[in-house]
Design an enzyme around this catalytic site. Structure first.
Site, short mmCIF file in Angstrom:
data_model
loop_
_atom_site.label_atom_id
_atom_site.label_comp_id
_atom_site.label_asym_id
_atom_site.label_seq_id
_atom_site.Cartn_x
_atom_site.Cartn_y
_atom_site.Cartn_z
N LYS A 11 88.48 46.09 54.10
CA LYS A 11 88.18 45.86 55.52
C LYS A 11 89.42 45.32 56.27
O LYS A 11 90.40 44.90 55.65
CB LYS A 11 86.99 44.90 55.62
CG LYS A 11 85.66 45.51 55.12
CD LYS A 11 84.49 44.55 55.36
CE LYS A 11 83.16 45.17 54.96
NZ LYS A 11 82.03 44.25 55.26
N TYR A 51 77.46 52.06 59.99
CA TYR A 51 76.54 50.93 59.82
C TYR A 51 75.23 51.12 60.60
O TYR A 51 74.58 50.13 60.94
CB TYR A 51 77.23 49.63 60.26
CG TYR A 51 78.20 49.07 59.23
CD1 TYR A 51 77.74 48.63 57.98
CD2 TYR A 51 79.55 48.96 59.49
CE1 TYR A 51 78.61 48.10 57.04
CE2 TYR A 51 80.44 48.43 58.55
CZ TYR A 51 79.95 48.01 57.32
OH TYR A 51 80.81 47.47 56.39
N PHE A 59 73.86 40.78 64.30
CA PHE A 59 75.31 40.75 64.05
C PHE A 59 75.97 42.12 64.23
O PHE A 59 77.17 42.27 63.98
CB PHE A 59 75.60 40.21 62.64
CG PHE A 59 74.95 40.99 61.52
CD1 PHE A 59 75.52 42.17 61.03
CD2 PHE A 59 73.77 40.54 60.94
CE1 PHE A 59 74.94 42.88 60.00
CE2 PHE A 59 73.17 41.26 59.91
CZ PHE A 59 73.75 42.43 59.44
N ARG A 87 80.09 46.55 42.86
CA ARG A 87 79.38 45.44 43.53
C ARG A 87 79.66 44.12 42.78
O ARG A 87 79.78 43.06 43.40
CB ARG A 87 77.87 45.71 43.57
CG ARG A 87 77.47 46.93 44.39
CD ARG A 87 77.54 46.73 45.87
NE ARG A 87 76.62 45.72 46.37
CZ ARG A 87 76.40 45.51 47.67
NH1 ARG A 87 77.04 46.23 48.59
NH2 ARG A 87 75.57 44.58 48.06
N THR A 93 77.63 39.18 49.47
CA THR A 93 78.01 39.46 50.87
C THR A 93 78.64 38.23 51.53
O THR A 93 79.64 38.34 52.22
CB THR A 93 76.76 39.89 51.66
OG1 THR A 93 76.13 40.96 50.96
CG2 THR A 93 77.11 40.32 53.07
N ARG A 104 85.34 38.77 46.98
CA ARG A 104 84.94 38.01 48.17
C ARG A 104 85.16 36.52 47.98
O ARG A 104 85.54 35.81 48.93
CB ARG A 104 83.50 38.35 48.54
CG ARG A 104 83.42 39.72 49.27
CD ARG A 104 82.02 40.23 49.36
NE ARG A 104 81.88 41.33 50.31
CZ ARG A 104 80.80 42.10 50.39
NH1 ARG A 104 79.76 41.89 49.58
NH2 ARG A 104 80.74 43.07 51.28
N ASN A 114 84.45 39.82 55.39
CA ASN A 114 84.28 39.62 53.94
C ASN A 114 85.03 40.62 53.06
O ASN A 114 84.60 40.92 51.96
CB ASN A 114 82.79 39.52 53.59
CG ASN A 114 82.03 40.78 53.94
OD1 ASN A 114 82.62 41.75 54.40
ND2 ASN A 114 80.73 40.77 53.70
N HIS A 117 83.89 46.47 51.43
CA HIS A 117 82.57 47.10 51.42
C HIS A 117 82.45 47.91 50.15
O HIS A 117 83.43 48.49 49.68
CB HIS A 117 82.41 48.06 52.62
CG HIS A 117 81.23 48.98 52.47
ND1 HIS A 117 79.96 48.59 52.81
CD2 HIS A 117 81.12 50.24 51.95
CE1 HIS A 117 79.12 49.59 52.52
NE2 HIS A 117 79.80 50.59 52.00
N GLU A 128 77.97 57.89 51.98
CA GLU A 128 79.16 57.23 52.53
C GLU A 128 80.44 57.99 52.14
O GLU A 128 81.36 58.09 52.95
CB GLU A 128 79.20 55.78 52.03
CG GLU A 128 78.07 54.95 52.64
CD GLU A 128 77.95 53.55 52.04
OE1 GLU A 128 78.72 53.19 51.14
OE2 GLU A 128 77.06 52.81 52.51
#
Ligand code: IDP
Length: 143
Positions: A11, A51, A59, A87, A93, A104, A114, A117, A128
């Site tokens: 990100k 998203y 948010f 993950r 998250t 993270r 964070n 993704h 995706e």
């Protein structure tokens, strides 16, 4: 366990902090292979579409502002159990809840910013990956 593909984003916060290589190193050290990658500065339309499932959340605007605030790296990771393992490498998250040693925990400042993704299931991974990459852009390893 079958070889799987998952979709990942470094990100804008992590790109801005020069962490692309450090994050790719974690993927590779865990045995995940990068089979496609590119840098993209998302448009609002691209970020909103990606998203879309969160469009009603409070948010959402902040998330789109953040995801369009600078370039990102998008990549396809391949390996055994790739969705779950990515993950695991990412952590929770909210970095405050992320286990020590996860991306993270180490690199994210907040739940809003964070660092990474990663797809949460095989079906979202397929969707995706197709959102960002054509079949020709994915390069299976031949050696
Ligand atoms: P994930 O990225 O761990 O899969 P999701 O629930 O799919 O988490 O949320 C997508 C992104 O939206 C998160 O990575 C985070 O940047 C943002 N987000 C999720 N929940 C919140 C929240 O409660 N406040 C602010 N941002 C959030």
């Amino acid at each position: 366990m079958a070889i799987e593909r998952t979709f990942s984003i470094v990100k804008p916060d992590a790109v801005a902090k020069n962490l692309i290589g450090a994050i790719y190193q974690r993927f590779e050290a865990a045995g995940l292979k990068i089979v496609a990658a590119k840098m993209v500065h998302l448009s609002r339309e691209q970020a909103e579409g990606f998203y879309a499932e969160h469009s009603e959340r409070p948010f959402f605007k902040a998330l789109v502002d953040f995801m369009t605030s600078g370039p990102v790296m998008v990549q396809v990771l391949e390996g055994e159990d790739a969705v779950r393992r990515n993950r695991e490498i990412m952590g929770a998250t909210n970095p405050a809840d992320a286990l020590a040693g996860t991306l993270r925990a180490d690199y994210a400042d907040s739940i809003d910013e964070n660092a990474v993704h990663g797809s949460d299931a095989a079906a979202s991974a397929a969707r995706e990956i197709a959102y960002f990459f054509s079949d020709e852009e994915i390069c299976p390893r031949t050696r």
